[in-house]
Every structure is written in structure tokens, then in C-alpha cells.
Design an enzyme around this catalytic site. Structure first.
Site, PDB file in Angstrom:
ATOM      1  N   TRP A 101      31.741  54.069  50.530  1.00 14.36           N
ATOM      2  CA  TRP A 101      32.789  55.102  50.542  1.00 14.36           C
ATOM      3  C   TRP A 101      34.006  54.650  49.756  1.00 14.36           C
ATOM      4  O   TRP A 101      34.625  55.456  49.055  1.00 14.36           O
ATOM      5  CB  TRP A 101      33.148  55.487  51.970  1.00 14.36           C
ATOM      6  CG  TRP A 101      32.001  56.098  52.713  1.00 14.36           C
ATOM      7  CD1 TRP A 101      31.413  55.624  53.855  1.00 14.36           C
ATOM      8  CD2 TRP A 101      31.278  57.298  52.364  1.00 14.36           C
ATOM      9  NE1 TRP A 101      30.380  56.452  54.221  1.00 14.36           N
ATOM     10  CE2 TRP A 101      30.274  57.485  53.329  1.00 14.36           C
ATOM     11  CE3 TRP A 101      31.385  58.223  51.334  1.00 14.36           C
ATOM     12  CZ2 TRP A 101      29.381  58.560  53.298  1.00 14.36           C
ATOM     13  CZ3 TRP A 101      30.507  59.292  51.293  1.00 14.36           C
ATOM     14  CH2 TRP A 101      29.521  59.451  52.268  1.00 14.36           C
ATOM     15  N   ASP A 171      41.309  55.350  54.414  1.00  8.69           N
ATOM     16  CA  ASP A 171      40.262  56.252  54.900  1.00  8.69           C
ATOM     17  C   ASP A 171      39.807  55.718  56.258  1.00  8.69           C
ATOM     18  O   ASP A 171      39.219  54.644  56.349  1.00  8.69           O
ATOM     19  CB  ASP A 171      39.095  56.253  53.895  1.00  8.69           C
ATOM     20  CG  ASP A 171      37.881  57.045  54.370  1.00  8.69           C
ATOM     21  OD1 ASP A 171      37.885  57.562  55.500  1.00  8.69           O
ATOM     22  OD2 ASP A 171      36.910  57.139  53.582  1.00  8.69           O
ATOM     23  N   LYS A 195      33.013  62.235  62.291  1.00  8.77           N
ATOM     24  CA  LYS A 195      32.525  60.962  62.790  1.00  8.77           C
ATOM     25  C   LYS A 195      32.962  60.762  64.246  1.00  8.77           C
ATOM     26  O   LYS A 195      32.152  60.620  65.129  1.00  8.77           O
ATOM     27  CB  LYS A 195      33.031  59.807  61.914  1.00  8.77           C
ATOM     28  CG  LYS A 195      32.739  59.969  60.417  1.00  8.77           C
ATOM     29  CD  LYS A 195      31.278  59.782  60.071  1.00  8.77           C
ATOM     30  CE  LYS A 195      30.898  60.374  58.721  1.00  8.77           C
ATOM     31  NZ  LYS A 195      31.453  59.716  57.553  1.00  8.77           N
TER      32      LYS A 195
END
Ligand SMILES: *Cc1c(COP(=O)(O)O)cnc(C)c1O
Length: 361
Positions: A101, A171, A195
Site C-alpha cells: 500500500w 495511512d 478494515k
């Protein structure tokens, strides 16, 4: 009702209490005679939902008044572009690459300016967090970027990098609300909610006010301008109303559970059960440096791909689902987010112990 133990990395498990409340309110939200799915986002009743969600999040995270809270769309992946579009005044930024990511965010930023990779753990398949105490951060970097919890590899920054005075962008998709954070240490905290918070469809961004300006890169779409979203309190256009409502319910659930300090304790206890077993097992092994282990995502392997596949299959049949590791790394991964009860991890470990016995000659 047959509920499974769901170890999915995302979309992921939600608190049962929250799902039940949503079910009870499905046909008639608090006497409005409508489902939240059906109501105008400009109505008084919806205005209360989004305002209360923001207020509860502010309370949970102790967000100072000089930070805006935005509910956005496009997933964390779109935010990879929004960060440079809104923040690259000098067209330069420093990226710490600790997983897929972070790497995707780094690659995306290259389309808009000079993204400088100042540290990486790719040399050892992202199995650790590099030392970030004295990095070579460019003098004119607009920000330093990290992915705080690496969902695929199962590592987490236990200490924030030394940004040498530059603004930190983080993030936190897979560790959002899993423990207390000091918001003032960041310029931007953001994450997809699917998530650890709610259903897919929303990115929550917590952005220091001085970083929200008209001065964005040319060609930035209206929808991706933080200033537009902030000036309109996330209601510039139709927001993902139902997902925001569900997030609000999870915030209330977290408050009831005792807030983020209590969540941290709960998460540490849960993760310890699994990590302790991985450390003693002769068959199952954790895959990352112990000091960098995530409390949320726990990857592990047997070292034998066929045995891994057998384990995943038998686990699923026994009611432990979504344990297959990310397609890029294989093996297994147990995501044990806030909503996973301790009992779920205890039972998983019991299952692993039995599997080991049955499959050891
Ligand atoms: C899942 C994930 C993403 C991607 O999220 P999307 O909402 O699917 O774009 C980005 N960063 C992290 C850390 C993630 O776990």
C-alpha cells in the site's frame, strides 16, 4: 443464526451489536418512517447522523479543533492521488515504503511530482519496519508519507518516523481506532473504513486546517479538493450516507467499550494469544520481526504450501473463514480487528493446535 469467525482483512468483521441495531432500524429509523438508505442527505434527520458521527469520532480520538474531519469516497487508493494533488506545493515528498500500500501511494505520487523513497523494507519482503530515526529527508519536501500498519505483511510502526520537521501523512486504514493516537503529531491521518470501522465506501481523513488550501495542483478534480469537501462539511455532493451511519454506530460501540485505551488493551490481549502460540508452535511460524508485529493483521505460514492450503480449507469448514494470506504473499493471515472477540482468537488457536497434532508424524 450461524455466524462464523471472520478473519478477513477487509471488508471485515463488524460488532454484532451494531449489525443488530442496524437491522432493527432498517425499516424505520427512529420514527422517521424511512430507512437511512432512503433519506435525503440534506434532511434534518440525516444531518444529525453525520454530525453525531463526527462528534463521536472527535471525542474518541481527542481530535483538536484545528483539524477537519472529512468523510470521502474513492477508497484509500484514490487518496494516494489526493495527497500529492493537495499537498505537493514544492512538487516533492518523502515516502517510506513498508509494503504494497505504501508502494502504491509512492508510485501514484510520482505522477504528480518527485516522490523520493527515503526508506524501504522491500529487501526482506517488507517483514520489518526500517529505522526511521535519521532519514535523509529532502529540505524542500512537502510531507513525509507512511503506511502505519501494513495490512498485507503484518507490521506496524511502533514509533513514528523523525520527519525532520516536515508534515507527517499516515495511512491508518488497518489500525484506525485500534489504540489511542496523538493527532497533533500528524498533518494528515486517513484510512478506508472497511478494515476496522465500517462497511466499504468511506475514507475518513483528519487533516490539519492549514494544509487545506485553494493552492492545489492544476487539474485537480473538484471532488478531490479537500477545501471543497471541508467547506461543505463532506456534503458537497451525495455522501455514502449509509456507510457513514454505520461508522457512527461503531463509534458509539467503541465509546461504550471504554474508548481507545480499552480497545488497545483488548487488542494486545488478543494478539498475544496468537503470537504466543506462533512462537511455541513447531508447525506455524510468524513471518515478521517480533518488534514490528501488528496487533491487527497476523500473517503466518507452515513453510509448506500444500499444508497451508489444507489448513485454510479445514479451518473454513470449522467456521474460521478468510484465513488465506494475501494473493501476493501466500500462507495465512488472521486479521483480528476491534470487533473480533477474544473467544474467536482462543478458538482459532485451539483449532491450530489440533491441526498441528493431527498433521505431525
Ligand atoms: C486496504 C488498504 C488500502 C486500500 O484501500 P481501498 O479502500 O480498497 O482503496 C490502502 N491502504 C491500506 C493500509 C489498506 O489496508
Amino acid at each position: 443464526m450461524a455466524r462464523v469467525y471472520n478473519f478477513s482483512a477487509g471488508p471485515a468483521i463488524l460488532p454484532e451489536e451494531v449489525l443488530q441495531e442496524a437491522a432493527a432500524e432498517m425499516m424505520d429509523y427512529q420514527g422517521s418512517g424511512q430507512s437511512v438508505m432512503e433519506m435525503s442527505h440534506r434532511s434534518k434527520v440525516y444531518d444529525n447522523i453525520i454530525k453525531e458521527a463526527e462528534a463521536d469520532l472527535r471525542e474518541l480520538m481527542n481530535i483538536p479543533d484545528n483539524y477537519k474531519v472529512l468523510f470521502l469516497q474513492g477508497g484509500a487508493s484514490q487518496f494516494f492521488a489526493e495527497v500529492p494533488m493537495n499537498m505537493m506545493k514544492n512538487k516533492k515528498a518523502a515516502y517510506i515504503v513498508t509494503g504494497q500500500w505504501a508502494k502504491k501511494a509512492y508510485q501514484e505520487a510520482q505522477m504528480y511530482g518527485e516522490a523520493v523513497k527515503v526508506a524501504s523494507s522491500e529487501d526482506k519482503t517488507f517483514s520489518y519496519i526500517p529505522d526511521c530515526s535519521d532519514l535523509d529527508i529532502p529540505e524542500d519536501a512537502d510531507y513525509v508519507y507512511i503506511c502505519e500498519n501494513n495490512t498485507i505483511y503484518g507490521t506496524k510502526f511502533k514509533e513514528l518516523p523523525n520527519t525532520k520537521g516536515k508534515v507527517l501523512v499516515s495511512d491508518v486504514s488497518s489500525c484506525f481506532l485500534s489504540e489511542p493516537v496523538d493527532v497533533t503529531k500528524y498533518g494528515v491521518i486517513y484510512g478506508g473504513v472497511q478494515k476496522n470501522i465500517g462497511p466499504a465506501g468511506v475514507v475518513i481523513a483528519i487533516i490539519r486546517e492549514d494544509l487545506i488550501t485553494e493552492d492545489v495542483l492544476p487539474g485537480t478534480p473538484t471532488m478531490l479538493k479537500w477545501k471543497v469537501q471541508a467547506d461543505n462539511d463532506s456534503l458537497y455532493n451525495t455522501p455514502p450516507c449509509y456507510t457513514i451511519y454505520m461508522c457512527g454506530k461503531v463509534f458509539k460501540w467503541l465509546k461504550k467499550m471504554g474508548g481507545l485505551s480499552a480497545m488497545k488493551e483488548h487488542n494486545e490481549k488478543k494478539a498475544k494469544i496468537l503470537y504466543d502460540f506462533l512462537d511455541e508452535s513447531a508447525m506455524f511460524k510468524g513471518t515478521v520481526e517480533k518488534k514490528d508485529r501488528s496487533l491487527m493483521n497476523v500473517p503466518f505460514v507452515t513453510g509448506d504450501a500444500d499444508l497451508d492450503a489444507k489448513f485454510v480449507k479445514e479451518a473454513e469448514a470449522a467456521g474460521f473463514v478468510n484465513l488465506k494470506g494475501h494473493r501476493s504473499v501466500g500462507g495465512m493471515r488472521a486479521s483480528i480487528y476491534n470487533a473480533m472477540p477474544i473467544e474467536g482468537v482462543e478458538k482459532l488457536v485451539e483449532f491450530m493446535r489440533n491441526f498441528e497434532k493431527e498433521n505431525t508424524k
